[in-house]
Design a protein around this motif. Structure first.
Motif, PDB file in Angstrom:
ATOM      1  N   LYS A   1      45.390  38.564  52.456  1.00 19.85           N
ATOM      2  CA  LYS A   1      44.264  37.446  52.008  1.00 19.85           C
ATOM      3  C   LYS A   1      44.854  36.411  51.159  1.00 19.85           C
ATOM      4  CE  LYS A   1      40.217  35.885  51.380  1.00 19.85           C
ATOM      5  NZ  LYS A   1      39.140  35.582  52.371  1.00 19.85           N
ATOM      6  N   LEU A   2      45.969  36.343  50.136  1.00 20.30           N
ATOM      7  CA  LEU A   2      46.305  35.652  49.467  1.00 20.30           C
ATOM      8  C   LEU A   2      47.711  34.986  49.851  1.00 20.30           C
ATOM      9  CD1 LEU A   2      45.877  37.003  45.679  1.00 20.30           C
ATOM     10  CD2 LEU A   2      44.324  35.612  47.112  1.00 20.30           C
ATOM     11  N   GLY A   3      48.225  35.604  50.844  1.00 15.20           N
ATOM     12  CA  GLY A   3      49.475  35.114  51.604  1.00 15.20           C
ATOM     13  C   GLY A   3      50.900  35.512  50.736  1.00 15.20           C
ATOM     14  N   CYS A   4      50.847  36.176  49.963  1.00 11.93           N
ATOM     15  CA  CYS A   4      51.857  36.553  49.053  1.00 11.93           C
ATOM     16  C   CYS A   4      53.066  37.252  50.241  1.00 11.93           C
ATOM     17  CB  CYS A   4      51.825  37.491  47.944  1.00 11.93           C
ATOM     18  SG  CYS A   4      50.840  36.738  46.734  1.00 11.93           S
ATOM     19  N   HIS A   5      54.224  36.956  50.043  1.00  9.91           N
ATOM     20  CA  HIS A   5      55.233  37.424  50.940  1.00  9.91           C
ATOM     21  C   HIS A   5      55.855  39.045  50.735  1.00  9.91           C
ATOM     22  CE1 HIS A   5      56.904  33.030  51.995  1.00  9.91           C
ATOM     23  NE2 HIS A   5      55.786  33.640  52.753  1.00  9.91           N
ATOM     24  N   GLU A   6      55.649  38.865  49.252  1.00 10.49           N
ATOM     25  CA  GLU A   6      56.284  40.300  48.867  1.00 10.49           C
ATOM     26  C   GLU A   6      55.277  40.929  47.704  1.00 10.49           C
ATOM     27  OE1 GLU A   6      60.719  41.626  47.046  1.00 10.49           O
ATOM     28  OE2 GLU A   6      59.953  39.525  47.001  1.00 10.49           O
ATOM     29  N   ALA A   7      55.403  42.389  47.432  1.00  8.88           N
ATOM     30  CA  ALA A   7      54.757  43.032  46.388  1.00  8.88           C
ATOM     31  C   ALA A   7      55.920  43.900  45.912  1.00  8.88           C
ATOM     32  CB  ALA A   7      53.390  43.944  47.082  1.00  8.88           C
ATOM     33  N   MET A   8      55.726  43.811  44.280  1.00 14.23           N
ATOM     34  CA  MET A   8      56.419  44.549  43.412  1.00 14.23           C
ATOM     35  C   MET A   8      55.529  45.909  43.314  1.00 14.23           C
ATOM     36  SD  MET A   8      57.667  44.301  39.653  1.00 14.23           S
ATOM     37  CE  MET A   8      58.172  42.720  39.458  1.00 14.23           C
ATOM     38  N   TRP A   9      56.466  47.021  43.727  1.00 10.57           N
ATOM     39  CA  TRP A   9      55.750  48.308  43.449  1.00 10.57           C
ATOM     40  C   TRP A   9      56.404  49.116  42.390  1.00 10.57           C
ATOM     41  CZ3 TRP A   9      51.243  49.789  44.786  1.00 10.57           C
ATOM     42  CH2 TRP A   9      50.743  50.933  45.054  1.00 10.57           C
ATOM     43  N   ASP A  10      55.596  49.166  41.143  1.00 10.38           N
ATOM     44  CA  ASP A  10      56.164  49.282  39.771  1.00 10.38           C
ATOM     45  C   ASP A  10      56.421  50.698  39.406  1.00 10.38           C
ATOM     46  OD1 ASP A  10      57.413  48.732  37.329  1.00 10.38           O
ATOM     47  OD2 ASP A  10      55.862  47.349  36.794  1.00 10.38           O
ATOM     48  N   ALA A  11      57.344  51.285  39.403  1.00  8.09           N
ATOM     49  CA  ALA A  11      57.428  52.572  38.743  1.00  8.09           C
ATOM     50  C   ALA A  11      58.255  52.656  37.372  1.00  8.09           C
ATOM     51  CB  ALA A  11      58.586  53.554  39.533  1.00  8.09           C
TER      52      ALA A  11
ATOM     53  N   GLU B   1      39.496  32.073  44.125  1.00  2.89           N
ATOM     54  CA  GLU B   1      40.124  32.533  45.433  1.00  2.89           C
ATOM     55  C   GLU B   1      40.801  31.405  46.086  1.00  2.89           C
ATOM     56  OE1 GLU B   1      39.549  36.478  47.512  1.00  2.89           O
ATOM     57  OE2 GLU B   1      38.769  34.904  48.869  1.00  2.89           O
ATOM     58  N   ASN B   2      40.121  30.426  46.406  1.00  2.00           N
ATOM     59  CA  ASN B   2      40.531  29.388  47.374  1.00  2.00           C
ATOM     60  C   ASN B   2      41.486  28.497  46.497  1.00  2.00           C
ATOM     61  OD1 ASN B   2      38.549  28.268  45.330  1.00  2.00           O
ATOM     62  ND2 ASN B   2      38.490  26.445  46.618  1.00  2.00           N
ATOM     63  N   GLN B   3      41.473  28.499  45.159  1.00  2.43           N
ATOM     64  CA  GLN B   3      42.614  27.878  44.460  1.00  2.43           C
ATOM     65  C   GLN B   3      44.001  28.717  44.374  1.00  2.43           C
ATOM     66  OE1 GLN B   3      41.874  26.875  40.590  1.00  2.43           O
ATOM     67  NE2 GLN B   3      40.236  25.328  41.174  1.00  2.43           N
ATOM     68  N   VAL B   4      43.669  30.053  44.595  1.00  2.00           N
ATOM     69  CA  VAL B   4      44.936  31.081  44.483  1.00  2.00           C
ATOM     70  C   VAL B   4      45.670  30.773  45.847  1.00  2.00           C
ATOM     71  CG1 VAL B   4      45.586  33.287  44.403  1.00  2.00           C
ATOM     72  CG2 VAL B   4      43.923  32.363  42.921  1.00  2.00           C
ATOM     73  N   ILE B   5      44.782  30.894  47.053  1.00  2.00           N
ATOM     74  CA  ILE B   5      45.573  31.020  48.365  1.00  2.00           C
ATOM     75  C   ILE B   5      46.227  29.359  48.492  1.00  2.00           C
ATOM     76  CG2 ILE B   5      44.935  30.779  50.918  1.00  2.00           C
ATOM     77  CD1 ILE B   5      42.468  32.504  50.155  1.00  2.00           C
ATOM     78  N   GLU B   6      45.564  28.494  47.909  1.00  2.00           N
ATOM     79  CA  GLU B   6      46.311  27.027  48.323  1.00  2.00           C
ATOM     80  C   GLU B   6      47.392  27.102  47.530  1.00  2.00           C
ATOM     81  OE1 GLU B   6      45.408  22.346  47.643  1.00  2.00           O
ATOM     82  OE2 GLU B   6      43.588  23.884  47.178  1.00  2.00           O
ATOM     83  N   ALA B   7      47.483  27.567  46.188  1.00  2.00           N
ATOM     84  CA  ALA B   7      48.632  27.584  45.397  1.00  2.00           C
ATOM     85  C   ALA B   7      49.753  28.512  46.009  1.00  2.00           C
ATOM     86  CB  ALA B   7      48.334  28.153  43.914  1.00  2.00           C
ATOM     87  N   VAL B   8      49.611  29.704  46.385  1.00  2.00           N
ATOM     88  CA  VAL B   8      50.567  30.535  47.069  1.00  2.00           C
ATOM     89  C   VAL B   8      51.096  29.981  48.365  1.00  2.00           C
ATOM     90  CG1 VAL B   8      50.871  32.899  48.412  1.00  2.00           C
ATOM     91  CG2 VAL B   8      49.565  32.587  46.265  1.00  2.00           C
ATOM     92  N   GLU B   9      50.514  29.127  48.986  1.00  2.00           N
ATOM     93  CA  GLU B   9      50.629  28.493  50.125  1.00  2.00           C
ATOM     94  C   GLU B   9      51.591  27.666  49.829  1.00  2.00           C
ATOM     95  OE1 GLU B   9      49.016  26.150  54.272  1.00  2.00           O
ATOM     96  OE2 GLU B   9      47.563  26.709  52.444  1.00  2.00           O
ATOM     97  N   ASN B  10      51.327  26.879  48.697  1.00  2.00           N
ATOM     98  CA  ASN B  10      52.223  25.616  48.133  1.00  2.00           C
ATOM     99  C   ASN B  10      53.728  26.078  47.850  1.00  2.00           C
ATOM    100  OD1 ASN B  10      53.289  22.953  47.413  1.00  2.00           O
ATOM    101  ND2 ASN B  10      51.434  23.033  45.936  1.00  2.00           N
TER     102      ASN B  10
END
Length: 520
Positions: free
Chosen positions: A43-53, A296-305
């Motif tokens: 949804k947001l377009g992040c390339h990576e997710a940190m999975w935090d142990a 959410e629309n601002q978040v998506i645009e910012a991640v894309e930027n």
């Protein structure tokens, strides 16, 4: 490079005020975090997710759950090629109670590939092949992670487990990946001073194809203040440029930034400013407040930027001589710690009012997972900053009086190395609440011993504010009607605390946090 270097990394930092869009509660736990990864990717377009142990219990079946619940979304886009899942593991040299968690997490990596192979067939790739090592202070810590995976996970497949010739791999199958990549995370001044030495030596020993190196911003700010932490990040980036030139391999820096200036200043409204300040990095964290406390629309645009423009390849040469930067760091750190170490008992005591946003391990006894400043235990950086914002004392200003002792040359270096210092401080200035400061200094607090440590050093903070006004022409306090509303909430918080009305105090704290769009 035969892979995408992620530009945006969603993380599980608990700095959000609001609930994620798919939840009714802001407390993210269990399978909610699996849903969160899917949302951040698709949804947001992040390339990576940190999975935090690190410091929290983590689900080691995350890939299976993602594919079981959202399989159709991953038919064409592969985990490990289009989306990246990166573990942050405990550092066994530092977090002794989590040494088995470190080992357990490494052991879980191959099973994720087995799940992907069953789902994708022959086109499957290892969905997890990188691990972030926090608190990196030596090359030996990194080598030990690589060798633990190699010798205690991969090479076990050749152990004979039955007479005469049955090996472990005949029972459990081949172990893939056959090696992991290590991302060192540097979080303190001493290790950042030696970051080039540590990374270069690791390259010499292990011959990686490239290096991703993680530079913290929250803990350096917690321990040294805004200005010193920003300069520490610049010093690290200069030194990593030296590593590239000396080793001949590509180095891809990651920076861990929150939404307020104190912890890095990246939010959907400040992307261009962030690119100007930290544009040489390859990856930026997109923390929980960034994702959930803005539309959410601002978040998506910012991640894309960010995905489009990182890195901007802005030159590091103008940031100054490393030794002179180090001198500046030490001056600002000393001034910051003079206040922060003395005020720490009050901040630690008030941290119990900050509502949790993730289920973390205990902060006491064998499971202690806080931070220390001098000889005082502190909460994590988000909680620490939240307490200070709630008191009307934005931590961005702590130690700013060090500006008074700088030479003309040092002022010039600071201006070149910290491009947006005036803008960052101006942003924080409207969050200062003089009503709270006056109450702290007044007779209302005389019978409250928990506030005394802070009260004793509050004149230093007032001096910091005066320095901002005299040298930078930044006047603290509310400027707009909205700022005044925010300031009233802080006053209400403090009055409720003095009246021992904890429920009302927490309520006002959350209302104020919602206005500034983060806890800390």
């Amino acid at each position: 490079m035969d892979r995408l270097i992620p530009k945006t990394m969603s993380s599980q930092h608990p700095d959000n005020v609001n609930s994620p869009p798919w939840m009714d509660s802001p407390l993210v736990a269990g399978d909610d975090e699996v849903d969160e990864v899917f949302y951040s990717w698709t949804k947001l377009g992040c390339h990576e997710a940190m999975w935090d142990a690190e410091g929290k219990d983590v689900d080691l079946n995350v890939v299976r759950k993602l594919l079981a619940k959202y399989g159709e979304s991953f038919r064409e886009k592969l985990i490990g090629r289009d989306y990246y899942l990166t573990y942050r593991i405990p550092n066994p040299a530092v977090e002794s109670s989590d040494r088995k968690v470190f080992f357990e997490t490494l052991q879980s990596i191959p099973k994720h590939f087995d799940v992907c192979r069953a789902f994708y067939g022959g086109k499957a790739l290892p969905p997890v092949f990188e691990v972030i090592v926090p608190f990196t202070t030596s090359v030996h810590q990194l080598v030990q992670v690589v060798n633990t995976y190699k010798k205690a996970v991969v090479q076990l497949e050749d152990v004979f487990i039955d007479y005469p010739d049955v090996k472990l791999k005949d029972v459990i199958g081949e172990i893939v990946p056959d090696k992991i990549e290590v991302i060192p995370l540097f979080e303190d001044l001493e290790s950042i001073r030696r970051i080039d030495e540590i990374v270069s030596r690791f390259v010499e020993i292990t011959s990686p194809r490239y290096m991703r190196v993680f530079i913290a911003r929250s803990d350096p700010a917690l321990n040294n203040g805004l200005v010193a932490a920003t300069l520490m990040a610049k010093l690290a980036l200069i030194k990593l440029g030296d590593v590239e030139r000396s080793t001949g391999i590509e180095v891809y820096p990651i920076i861990g930034v929150g939404t307020m200036p104190f912890r890095g200043g990246l939010n959907p409204l400040t992307v261009n400013r962030f690119l100007e300040e930290y544009g040489v990095v390859s990856t930026a964290t997109v923390q929980s407040a960034f994702r959930y406390d803005y539309p959410e629309n601002q978040v998506i645009e910012a991640v894309e930027n960010l995905n489009k423009h990182l890195p901007t390849q802005r030159s590091k040469e103008s940031w100054g001589d490393p030794q002179k930067l180090l001198t500046l760091i030490q001056k600002f750190s000393k001034a910051y710690r003079e206040f922060a170490e003395a005020a720490a008992p009050t901040i630690a005591y008030l941290s119990r009012l900050v509502p949790p946003r993730r289920t973390r391990k205990l902060h006491i006894g064998a499971f202690s997972y806080g931070r220390r400043l001098g000889n005082v235990d502190l909460p994590r950086a988000i909680t620490y900053a939240c307490v200070l914002y709630s008191l009307g004392l934005p931590p961005e200003f702590i130690g700013l009086r060090a500006l008074n002792s700088l030479s003309e040359e040092e002022h010039d270096i600071l201006q070149s190395a910290y491009v947006n210092m005036r803008q960052d401080l101006s942003r924080a200035a409207s969050l200062v609440c003089f009503d709270s400061i006056n109450m702290l200094l007044g007779p209302e607090t005389e019978q409250n011993p928990s506030l005394q440590p802070l009260k004793n050093v509050l004149p230093l903070y007032v001096e910091d504010l005066e320095t901002a006004e005299n040298l930078l022409q930044i006047k603290a306090g509310p400027r707009t009607i909205s700022d005044r509303k925010y300031s009233n909430l802080l006053s209400n918080f403090f009055i409720s605390y003095l009246e021992e009305d904890t429920s009302s105090a927490v309520d006002e704290l959350v209302k104020a946090a919602r206005m500034r769009r983060c806890l800390g």
